[in-house]
Each structure stands twice: as structure tokens, then as C-alpha cells.
Motif scaffolding. Structure first.
Motif, PDB file in Angstrom:
ATOM      1  N   PHE A 156      -0.717   3.409  87.522  1.00  0.00           N
ATOM      2  CA  PHE A 156       0.720   3.389  87.729  1.00  0.00           C
ATOM      3  C   PHE A 156       1.310   4.783  87.866  1.00  0.00           C
ATOM      4  N   SER A 157       0.861   5.741  87.069  1.00  0.00           N
ATOM      5  CA  SER A 157       1.416   7.094  87.194  1.00  0.00           C
ATOM      6  C   SER A 157       1.065   7.684  88.553  1.00  0.00           C
ATOM      7  N   CYS A 158      -0.134   7.407  89.041  1.00  0.00           N
ATOM      8  CA  CYS A 158      -0.523   7.878  90.376  1.00  0.00           C
ATOM      9  C   CYS A 158       0.331   7.211  91.450  1.00  0.00           C
ATOM     10  N   MET A 159       0.578   5.937  91.292  1.00  0.00           N
ATOM     11  CA  MET A 159       1.382   5.225  92.279  1.00  0.00           C
ATOM     12  C   MET A 159       2.828   5.716  92.274  1.00  0.00           C
ATOM     13  N   VAL A 160       3.383   5.997  91.090  1.00  0.00           N
ATOM     14  CA  VAL A 160       4.754   6.492  91.017  1.00  0.00           C
ATOM     15  C   VAL A 160       4.853   7.845  91.718  1.00  0.00           C
ATOM     16  N   HIS A 161       3.818   8.672  91.606  1.00  0.00           N
ATOM     17  CA  HIS A 161       3.817   9.986  92.255  1.00  0.00           C
ATOM     18  C   HIS A 161       3.596   9.892  93.760  1.00  0.00           C
ATOM     19  N   SER A 162       3.018   8.816  94.218  1.00  0.00           N
ATOM     20  CA  SER A 162       2.677   8.693  95.628  1.00  0.00           C
ATOM     21  C   SER A 162       3.918   8.392  96.460  1.00  0.00           C
ATOM     22  N   ASP A 163       4.140   9.226  97.459  1.00  0.00           N
ATOM     23  CA  ASP A 163       5.250   8.960  98.373  1.00  0.00           C
ATOM     24  C   ASP A 163       4.945   7.765  99.267  1.00  0.00           C
ATOM     25  N   ALA A 164       3.686   7.385  99.342  1.00  0.00           N
ATOM     26  CA  ALA A 164       3.286   6.272 100.191  1.00  0.00           C
ATOM     27  C   ALA A 164       3.639   4.926  99.566  1.00  0.00           C
ATOM     28  N   TRP A 165       3.807   4.879  98.275  1.00  0.00           N
ATOM     29  CA  TRP A 165       4.094   3.625  97.568  1.00  0.00           C
ATOM     30  C   TRP A 165       5.594   3.432  97.549  1.00  0.00           C
ATOM     31  N   GLN A 166       6.085   2.574  98.401  1.00  0.00           N
ATOM     32  CA  GLN A 166       7.511   2.331  98.533  1.00  0.00           C
ATOM     33  C   GLN A 166       7.817   0.861  98.266  1.00  0.00           C
ATOM     34  N   PRO A 167       9.010   0.576  97.759  1.00  0.00           N
ATOM     35  CA  PRO A 167       9.359  -0.824  97.533  1.00  0.00           C
ATOM     36  C   PRO A 167       9.569  -1.550  98.856  1.00  0.00           C
TER      37      PRO A 167
END
Length: 122
Positions: free
Chosen positions: A86-97
């Protein structure tokens, strides 16, 4: 015969000087690359610290859609443990809602989140 030996020695010396020059040039190139990498790393670390600081300060709610089951939490809760999915995903600009639902979709079985401490699933 002595002249041939001198010529061979001179040729060997010239070859060694050429190799030395080549090695010195390569060393300078590697030093330059090392400096560039160090600068890039410093920039990356600054961006990471900035993102971590922003995420921990944020109380923005996040809605996770895990295989069709919806969970609600905050960025700070997801960032409570570093080096996690989750911390990696929050940092990823690629992971968008999802633009229509505002949910962050995770293509996993909802049981994927069962081992996560209860505090993450609000």
C-alpha cells in the motif's frame, strides 16, 4: 638485433601508454556517471521524503475496491508501515482512482486484505 629489441620495447611502451590513456578516460567517464547517479539518488530521496511527509499529514480518505469489496481508509493509515504494497501504491503516480467511482481498484480477492491489521480497514 638490438635495434629490433628497442623498436619492440618502444612499441610496447606506446601500447601501454595508449591503454593507460584509455583507462584514465574511462575512469573520468565513470566518475561523471557516479556523480550523476548520486545527484539523481539525492533528488529521488527528497521526492520520497516529500511524498511521505504529505501522505502522513493527509487525512484524505481513500476508498479501496478489492475484488468488488469496498473498504475505506486514509492515506496516513496506508502509509503507517513503510515498504508495503500500500505505501508503494500510494507513492506511485500510476495508481489513480477510477474517475467515475473515485475508488482505487485492486484486482485481488478481498481475502487479500484479511491479514492487514484491522486499523487499515475502516
Amino acid at each position: 638485433m638490438l635495434q629490433q629489441a628497442r623498436t619492440l620495447v618502444q612499441s610496447a611502451i606506446e601500447a601501454l601508454v595508449a591503454v593507460e590513456d584509455s583507462l584514465l578516460q574511462r575512469e573520468m567517464e565513470l566518475n561523471t556517471q557516479q556523480e550523476q547517479i548520486a545527484e539523481q539518488r539525492a533528488e529521488f530521496e527528497q521526492r520520497t521524503m516529500k511524498h511521505e511527509g504529505e501522505a502522513f499529514k493527509s487525512t484524505e480518505k481513500i476508498v479501496l475496491n478489492v475484488g468488488g469489496t469496498v473498504f475505506e481508509t486514509t492515506k496516513s493509515t496506508l502509509m503507517a508501515e513503510s515498504d508495503t504494497f500500500f505505501s508503494c501504491m500510494v507513492h506511485s503516480d500510476a495508481w489513480q482512482p477510477d474517475p467515475q467511482t473515485g475508488q482505487f481498484f485492486i484486482d485481488r480477492d478481498p481475502l487479500f486484505v484479511r491479514d492487514i491489521p484491522v486499523k487499515i480497514i475502516l
